[in-house]
Design a protein around this motif. Structure first.
Motif, mmCIF file in Angstrom:
data_model
loop_
_atom_site.group_PDB
_atom_site.id
_atom_site.type_symbol
_atom_site.label_atom_id
_atom_site.label_comp_id
_atom_site.label_asym_id
_atom_site.label_seq_id
_atom_site.Cartn_x
_atom_site.Cartn_y
_atom_site.Cartn_z
ATOM 1 N N ARG A 1 0.704 -1.631 -0.252
ATOM 2 C CA ARG A 1 0.117 0.011 0.029
ATOM 3 C C ARG A 1 0.885 1.202 0.033
ATOM 4 O O ARG A 1 0.490 2.329 -0.488
ATOM 5 C CB ARG A 1 -0.990 -0.025 1.396
ATOM 6 C CG ARG A 1 -2.183 0.948 1.196
ATOM 7 C CD ARG A 1 -3.241 0.805 1.862
ATOM 8 N NE ARG A 1 -4.546 1.094 1.264
ATOM 9 C CZ ARG A 1 -5.546 1.006 1.902
ATOM 10 N NH1 ARG A 1 -5.834 0.225 3.312
ATOM 11 N NH2 ARG A 1 -6.760 1.523 1.600
ATOM 12 N N ASP B 1 1.979 1.769 -3.455
ATOM 13 C CA ASP B 1 1.086 2.264 -4.270
ATOM 14 C C ASP B 1 0.841 3.844 -4.326
ATOM 15 O O ASP B 1 0.214 4.313 -5.093
ATOM 16 C CB ASP B 1 -0.516 1.637 -3.806
ATOM 17 C CG ASP B 1 -0.523 0.134 -4.129
ATOM 18 O OD1 ASP B 1 0.154 -0.368 -5.418
ATOM 19 O OD2 ASP B 1 -1.301 -0.646 -3.710
ATOM 20 N N ARG C 1 -6.481 7.075 -3.696
ATOM 21 C CA ARG C 1 -6.116 6.267 -2.721
ATOM 22 C C ARG C 1 -6.214 6.896 -1.131
ATOM 23 O O ARG C 1 -6.517 6.020 -0.404
ATOM 24 C CB ARG C 1 -4.419 5.429 -2.984
ATOM 25 C CG ARG C 1 -4.755 4.763 -4.166
ATOM 26 C CD ARG C 1 -3.238 4.349 -4.883
ATOM 27 N NE ARG C 1 -3.590 3.463 -6.080
ATOM 28 C CZ ARG C 1 -2.415 3.113 -7.058
ATOM 29 N NH1 ARG C 1 -1.180 3.480 -6.687
ATOM 30 N NH2 ARG C 1 -2.652 2.390 -7.755
#
Length: 351
Positions: free
Chosen positions: A155, A158, A195
Motif C-alpha cells: 500500500r 501504491d 487512494r
C-alpha cells in the motif's frame, strides 16, 4: 520600478534553469542583476527573488500581512483537492496535539524499528548503494507510517510511485501535454487523491466501529477525523487529504535531503564519523537485545546532533520558500505588485 532581471521564454519562463540548479540560478542572477532582488518567471508565474538574510527576515516578518503561502500550479492543480486548497498552509499551523513534543517522543521506537529494517533490507547486503533514492524511499515510508498509520509495503508503494511522479513535476511549467513533467504530476496526483480517500474512509469506519481510544496508535489521520474547527465543524475527507498531502510534501524533501548530506559529510570527514560512531555504540551498549530506542536515548546523542546541525548549515535541506504577494510593497528600492510571487533562497544568506 520593477526589479531588474529577465522572465525568459513564454510559458516556460526560466523554470528549467531554476529546477536544474536552484542555488546556481540564484547566485548567477545575483551577480548579473542585484545582490538584493531580481525578477524572473518560474512555474508560469512572475516572481521576485529576494536575497540575503534581510530578505528572509522581511518575508517571514510580514507573513499574512504582505504574503500568503503559495503552491505552484503543478501542486495545487495536480495534487490537491480544489476545495480549500488555498487554505492548506493555515491548517498546518493549527496546534494539534499530534505535533507536540510529548506526542512526537512516542514515535521514536517506530522510527528506530523502521530504520533498522530499511538498513537491513536495502543497505547491508550491498557493496554500493545510491543514498538519495533510498533516503527518499525511507522518508516516504516513515511519513506514511506516522501520518496515516500505513505500514503495508504494497500500500505504501501504491502511494509512493505516483507521489514520486508528482515530485518530478512539482516545479515544472504548467504545460499539460503528453510527456511533460506536469502531465505526469497530474496523473500521479489523481491516483494519490483517490487512494488517500479510500484510506480516510476506511479509517472513518474503523473509528465508528471501535472508537479512537481502541485503535492503539494515534496517527495524524485519526486525530484529524475526530478534531473539530472553531465553528464545531469537522474536516471533510478532501480537506484531510489536502492536509496529509501537505505534510507528505513538507517532510519528504527536507528529511531525505538532510539524511543524504549527513551521510555524505560523514564520509568526507572520517574523524567526525568516528566520534558519531563511538557515541552511537555507547548508546547501543546500554540497550537490551531487541530493545528499541527511546526519547531519553535520543537526548544522549549530543555530538551526533551537532554533526547533523553542521551538515544542515553547510547544505540547507530546505532551499527556500514561495509566497504570494497580497498587496503592493517596496523592497530594496523596487516595487513588487500584488499578485506576483516571491521566493527566498536559503543559500543566498551567506553569499
Amino acid at each position: 520600478n520593477l526589479p531588474p532581471g529577465k522572465t525568459g521564454w513564454p510559458v516556460l519562463g526560466e523554470t528549467l534553469a531554476f529546477t536544474s540548479s536552484p542555488e546556481k540560478f540564484v547566485h548567477d542572477r545575483m551577480n548579473m542583476h542585484s545582490s538584493d532582488i531580481f525578477k524572473t518567471c518560474i512555474a508560469g508565474e512572475r516572481m521576485a527573488v529576494l536575497c540575503g538574510p534581510s530578505a528572509n527576515k522581511f518575508i517571514f516578518s510580514n507573513e499574512t500581512k504582505l504574503f500568503n503561502p503559495w503552491w505552484p500550479r503543478s501542486v495545487s492543480q495536480a495534487l490537491l483537492f480544489a476545495k480549500n486548497a488555498g487554505k492548506i498552509s493555515s491548517f498546518l499551523e493549527e496546534d494539534h496535539s499530534f505535533l507536540k513534543l510529548d506526542s512526537m517522543q512516542n514515535y521514536v521506537p517506530i522510527m528506530d524499528s523502521m530504520a533498522k529494517d530499511h538498513v537491513d533490507t536495502k543497505w547491508s547486503n550491498f557493496d554500493e548503494v545510491k543514498v538519495h533514492p533510498l533516503a527518499k524511499e525511507f522518508t516516504f515510508a516513515l511519513a506514511c507510517r506516522i501520518f496515516i498509520n500505513c505500514g503495508n509495503p504494497n500500500r505504501v508503494r501504491d502511494l509512493m510511485v505516483p507521489f514520486f511522479a508528482v515530485a518530478e513535476g512539482i516545479m515544472s511549467a504548467p504545460v499539460n501535454f503528453p510527456g511533460t513533467p506536469f502531465r505526469g504530476a497530474v496523473k500521479g496526483g489523481k491516483i494519490i487523491k483517490q487512494r488517500l480517500l479510500e484510506i480516510i474512509n476506511e479509517r472513518k469506519m474503523e473509528i465508528a466501529e471501535k472508537g479512537i481510544v481502541n485503535l492503539g496508535f494515534q496517527d495524524l489521520l485519526s486525530m484529524l477525523l475526530v478534531s473539530s474547527l472553531e465553528d464545531g465543524k469537522f474536516f471533510s475527507p478532501e480537506e484531510i487529504a489536502n492536509k496529509i498531502i501537505g505534510y507528505l510534501i513538507a517532510s519528504f524533501y527536507t528529511t531525505s535531503t538532510a539524511i543524504t548530506f549527513v551521510l555524505n559529510h560523514l564520509a568526507e570527514y572520517p574523524h567526525v564519523y568516528d566520534k558519531v560512531l563511538e557515541e552511537q555504540v555507547e548508546i547501543a551498549k546500554s540497550k537490551e537485545a531487541g530493545e528499541m530506542l527511546k526519547w531519553a536515548d535520543v537526548q544522549k546523542m549530543k555530538y551526533t546532533w551537532n554533526a547533523v546541525c553542521e551538515s544542515m548549515r553547510l547544505e540547507p535541506p530546505a532551499q527556500g520558500a514561495f509566497k504570494e504577494v497580497l498587496t503592493d510593497f517596496n523592497f530594496a528600492g523596487f516595487n513588487i505588485p500584488k499578485g506576483w510571487k516571491v521566493h527566498s533562497q536559503t543559500t543566498s544568506n551567506g553569499y
